[in-house]
Scaffold this active site. Structure first.
Site, mmCIF file in Angstrom:
data_model
loop_
_atom_site.group_PDB
_atom_site.id
_atom_site.type_symbol
_atom_site.label_atom_id
_atom_site.label_comp_id
_atom_site.label_asym_id
_atom_site.label_seq_id
_atom_site.Cartn_x
_atom_site.Cartn_y
_atom_site.Cartn_z
ATOM 1 N N ALA A 268 -14.001 -3.835 114.250
ATOM 2 C CA ALA A 268 -15.269 -3.461 113.793
ATOM 3 C C ALA A 268 -15.226 -2.998 112.283
ATOM 4 C CB ALA A 268 -16.171 -2.836 114.405
ATOM 5 N N ASN A 271 -19.725 -1.687 107.254
ATOM 6 C CA ASN A 271 -20.326 -2.102 106.098
ATOM 7 C C ASN A 271 -21.885 -1.446 106.249
ATOM 8 O OD1 ASN A 271 -18.134 -4.169 105.396
ATOM 9 N ND2 ASN A 271 -19.414 -5.151 107.237
ATOM 10 N N HIS A 301 -18.094 4.939 116.658
ATOM 11 C CA HIS A 301 -17.135 5.072 115.376
ATOM 12 C C HIS A 301 -17.763 4.435 114.310
ATOM 13 C CE1 HIS A 301 -13.071 4.945 113.814
ATOM 14 N NE2 HIS A 301 -13.514 4.147 112.808
ATOM 15 N N GLU A 302 -18.360 3.340 114.195
ATOM 16 C CA GLU A 302 -18.831 2.502 113.027
ATOM 17 C C GLU A 302 -19.868 3.406 112.578
ATOM 18 O OE1 GLU A 302 -16.954 0.718 111.632
ATOM 19 O OE2 GLU A 302 -15.432 0.423 113.537
#
Length: 851
Positions: A268, A271, A301-302
């Site tokens: 992933a 952004n 995490h993202e």
């Protein structure tokens, strides 16, 4: 055209000193299906008057360059990658009009056509510095800027970016224009565009500042049935509340979209407000709990990056580790708190920490704070040091300063630097202030030196079994001799109603070569003593001989999953260091994995069993033990509770371990329904795994593979069919698959990976050995001619890793001696050699143990 230049740190620092306050207006036309698109960039920025610099712009055709009203000669100011800008003024306006190329490599603007419906799907991937493939940009992390996109596309598409998607306005026949608002001020590598007829779902999450943050989930239309939007939304809602509370900082952006995109190189990417995910996290069939746990970790995490990495961003890529390590640590903590996967720290102990130690013992190891001279250095440092070792060290730092102080320090760091750029030293200042601990020495030893320490507990007892002396001895490799301060726990495990439970724990600081543990003196020696109990520090662990004997025989009796993970990790380290015979590890896993209750631990043990059986066992008994291991795992599948996670994992592991014709027959019977395991559905993905396993054994005909493809004629199905075809044990087919990946530039990233994966699948490594000379001969050419993604894919995946042969090691070593440059290529090949030499040493140790 010359080779694409890598931005150097000195160039970036010089440019940053000259420029400021950039804002971009980017107009894109995505309606052309010829493989190209129109890109116009208008950028306004301040500069030191009279200065000269450059802007990155990777173009197919450069039509117009206008600086402050002065047309520039495109041919003389651009090399196809950079545009030279001379005579800058205090306030500048630059117009760049160009045609660009779509990619099929997952870099820049990737274009994919879905074979199910013929529709095109686009997405961007701009890390490390690929935004310049789409628009003209000062492509470095400390030159943050806003971007306003105006995008023309087919009118039935959705178009997403970092700012909320506007309502499209009709344009020429069948097209529309999306005129976005100006996006947030962010680094170029986290700018995003996603466009295509994506299926979508929408919801919201409550922020602590009273906002309702819009949430979206997007997939290709043909995969919409697998989206599980409520799972994705719930993870974000729980994670957003957890991070806001932990950091004391509200979610910093206006929306949060999660988009599953095809042919994605990574798991992933963070952004801003438009996170892209690998479609492997869309589950077309039943998956193990471990796989669902991994998806939860990745989602969280993202999300953590929105604060740490996106709002506060590194100045240069030497602090990349801090972004990724923090997100890995934070997402593991969040997963343990807001999901069903409360044992996730056991996964961290066996997975992340083991990968970190493996990377840390390669010749290419580097300090966590790596020297990043140019972008080429960045690409190869997306590794287990940057992610896993860094996260492991952060976990040790949390133990060193305390969780509450750590979270207060992080919150202060985010509050002070939000919206800007910062460095490691900025974070350490806040952590010192919050904890009262001086971190200068800690940072120097942990972050600025490479290598992993080994910790051993030495215990002396008297005739009555009482401990008379105890100490932790710390060692380091001669090549990286730093001894570090550790905060560790030592657990005493003993029999309690037939189980091994912790009856005593001592936590202490250790430093130097030897540290006494007085709290153990005078106590009865327990059945098992475990140094690094609770997995607080990053180190290899060696159990004393009596403890290892108990662990080997009674691992499944150890109640705590983290303790089991530390023990298994220790045994695996021992195999890879040629200290523990691989046959002992095989027996350890086979005897205990049937009793493992944690899905991720079970899955990791089975994957390491596969590697040990194929690469680390001695020649004289490899075939016998490998067959016995596969038989044992199949027996565990038959004995597992019906419909259980364990049953699914054992069956899938058997497809990877299958190594003789009888195993192919078992798999055929399972696929046909002749053999049934109650509660197990041979679904789409499992059927492919059976087909690929049978192909590897030479049992799957063309017709069998074609039938599997007919039942799943999708992009994923076509990739898996290529894997199955390349897996067949036929020399001509193997050689053709290898050549295709090496030379066919039309292959997309995912298709090349799929063919290479099939080529690597074999029970007869001799089928791969003949490519070794061709491999070494092509390396320089591939590195010069292909993008980093494709070149590194070829270098890693076309190395004949199953061939564990001293002659191959000598040939690779000779190539390395003659090819010190380019350094990133040398590093990737040296890593392959290191793993080969480790396998040779492990085989020698296993042979010696067997006499």
């Amino acid at each position: 055209m010359s080779a694409r230049p890598d931005l150097t740190r000195s160039e970036a620092e010089e440019r940053s000193s000259l420029l400021g306050s950039a804002a971009y207006e980017v107009t894109l036309d995505l309606t052309d299906e010829s493989g190209r698109f129109r890109s116009d960039t208008l950028v306004r920025f301040t500069a030191t008057p009279g200065a000269s610099t450059f802007i990155e712009a990777t173009t197919a055709e450069l039509h117009e360059v206008v600086l402050n009203g002065r047309p520039l000669d495109a041919a003389s100011v651009s090399d196809g990658y950079r545009i030279r800008l001379d005579g800058l003024e205090a306030e500048n306006e630059l117009l760049v009009v160009s045609t660009r190329k779509y990619t099929n490599t997952g870099e820049g603007l990737h274009r994919f056509v879905d074979p199910v419906d013929g529709e095109a799907y686009l997405y961007t991937e701009f890390a490390v510095a690929e935004a310049n493939r789409v628009y003209a940009v000062f492509d470095q992390p400390d030159l943050k800027a806003s971007v306003r996109f105006t995008i023309t596309a087919p009118d039935h598409w959705s178009v997403l970016s970092n700012a909320p998607s506007p309502e499209p306005h009709p344009a020429a026949s069948g097209t529309a224009v999306w005129a976005f608002e100006t996006g947030p001020v962010i680094s170029s590598y986290i700018v995003a565009i996603i466009a295509g007829p994506y299926a979508s779902w929408h919801s919201s999450a409550a922020s602590r500042d009273g906002r309702e943050v819009p949430l979206g989930v997007f997939t290709r239309a043909s995969l919409a049935q697998y989206a599980e939007p409520e799972v994705m939304f719930e993870l974000v809602r729980g994670g957003l509340a957890f991070y806001e509370d932990a950091f004391g900082v509200p979610y910093p952006y206006g929306k949060y979209d999660q988009v599953f995109v095809p042919e994605y190189n990574w798991g992933a990417m963070e952004n801003v407000g438009a996170v892209t995910f690998n479609e492997g996290y869309l589950f077309r069939s039943r998956v193990s709990d471990a796989r669902r746990e991994q998806r939860a970790i990745v989602v969280l995490h993202e999300l953590s990056h929105m604060w740490f990495g996106n709002s506060v961003t590194m100045r240069w890529w030497n602090d990349l580790w801090l972004n990724e390590s923090f997100a890995t640590w934070a997402s593991t903590l969040a997963t343990s708190r807001v999901t069903e996967f409360t044992d996730v720290w056991a996964t961290f102990a066996t997975d992340e920490k083991t990968h970190a130690a493996e990377q840390d013992q390669l010749p290419s190891t580097h300090p966590i704070v790596a020297e990043i001279h140019d972008l080429g250095d960045v690409e190869v440092n997306f590794d287990a040091i940057t992610y896993d070792k860094g996260a492991s060290v952060l976990k040790q730092l949390v133990a060193w300063v305390g969780l509450d102080a750590f979270q207060r320090g992080v919150g202060a760091y985010l509050g002070r630097h939000g919206g800007g750029n910062a460095t490691l030293s900025d974070l350490l200042v806040e952590l010192e202030r919050a904890s009262g601990r001086d971190l200068a020495d800690w940072s120097a030893k942990w972050l600025e030196t490479a290598g992993v320490n080994t910790l051993r507990l030495i215990v002396e007892t008297d005739a009555a079994g009482l401990i008379t002396a105890a100490r932790v001895e710390q060692t380091a490799a001669a090549s990286h001799p730093t001894l570090r301060p550790h905060r560790v726990a030592i657990g005493s495990y003993d029999d309690v109603d037939g189980r091994l439970e912790r009856i005593h724990r001592v936590e202490l600081d250790i430093d130097g070569a030897s540290t006494d543990v007085p709290d153990l003196v005078g106590r009865s020696r327990p059945a098992l003593l475990l140094v690094n109990d609770d997995d607080l520090t990053y180190a290899k662990v060696r159990l004393d001989e009596p403890s290892f004997a108990v662990a080997r025989d009674r691992l499944s009796d150890v109640v705590d999953p983290v303790a089991r993970a530390v023990i298994v990790g220790s045994a695996w380290d021992g195999v890879r260091d040629a200290e523990v015979p691989a046959s002992d590890f095989v027996r350890l896993v086979v005897a205990n994995v049937g009793h493992e209750t944690q899905s991720a631990a079970r899955g990791l043990a089975l994957s390491r069993l596969e590697l040990a059986a194929s690469r680390y066992l001695a020649d004289h008994h490899r075939d016998v033990l490998a067959e016995e291991a596969a038989d044992a795992v199949w027996a565990l599948a038959e004995l597992a509770p019906e419909g259980s996670d364990a049953q699914l994992q054992f069956v899938k592991a058997f497809t990877r371990l299958a190594c003789v014709p009888a195993h192919a027959d078992v798999l055929e019977a399972l696929a046909s329904g002749e053999t049934r395991l109650s509660g197990l559905d041979v679904d789409l993905d499992l059927r492919w795994e059976i087909t690929i396993a049978r192909a590897t054994l030479g049992a799957a005909s063309d017709g069998e593979i074609d039938a599997a493809l007919a039942a799943d004629d999708t992009a994923k199905g076509r990739q898996l069919a290529e894997t199955a075809r390349a897996a067949r044990p036929d020399q001509a087919l193997k050689d053709a698959a290898w050549r295709r990946v090496a030379t066919d530039t039309s292959l997309s990233n995912d298709l090349a990976r799929a063919i290479a994966d099939g080529w690597q699948r074999t029970t007869d490594p001799a089928l791969l050995a003949g490519t070794a000379d061709d491999y070494l001969e092509m390396l320089d050419r591939v590195w010069a001619e292909r993008s980093y993604t494709m070149a590194s894919l070829i270098v890693r995946r076309l190395f004949p890793a199953p061939v564990v042969d001293p002659g191959l090691a000598r040939r690779v070593r000779s190539w390395l001696d003659a090819h010190a440059e380019p350094a990133p290529l040398h590093r990737l090949v040296a890593e392959q050699l290191s793993e080969l030499e480790r396998a040779l040493a492990a085989r020698h140790r296993d042979a010696a143990a067997a006499g």
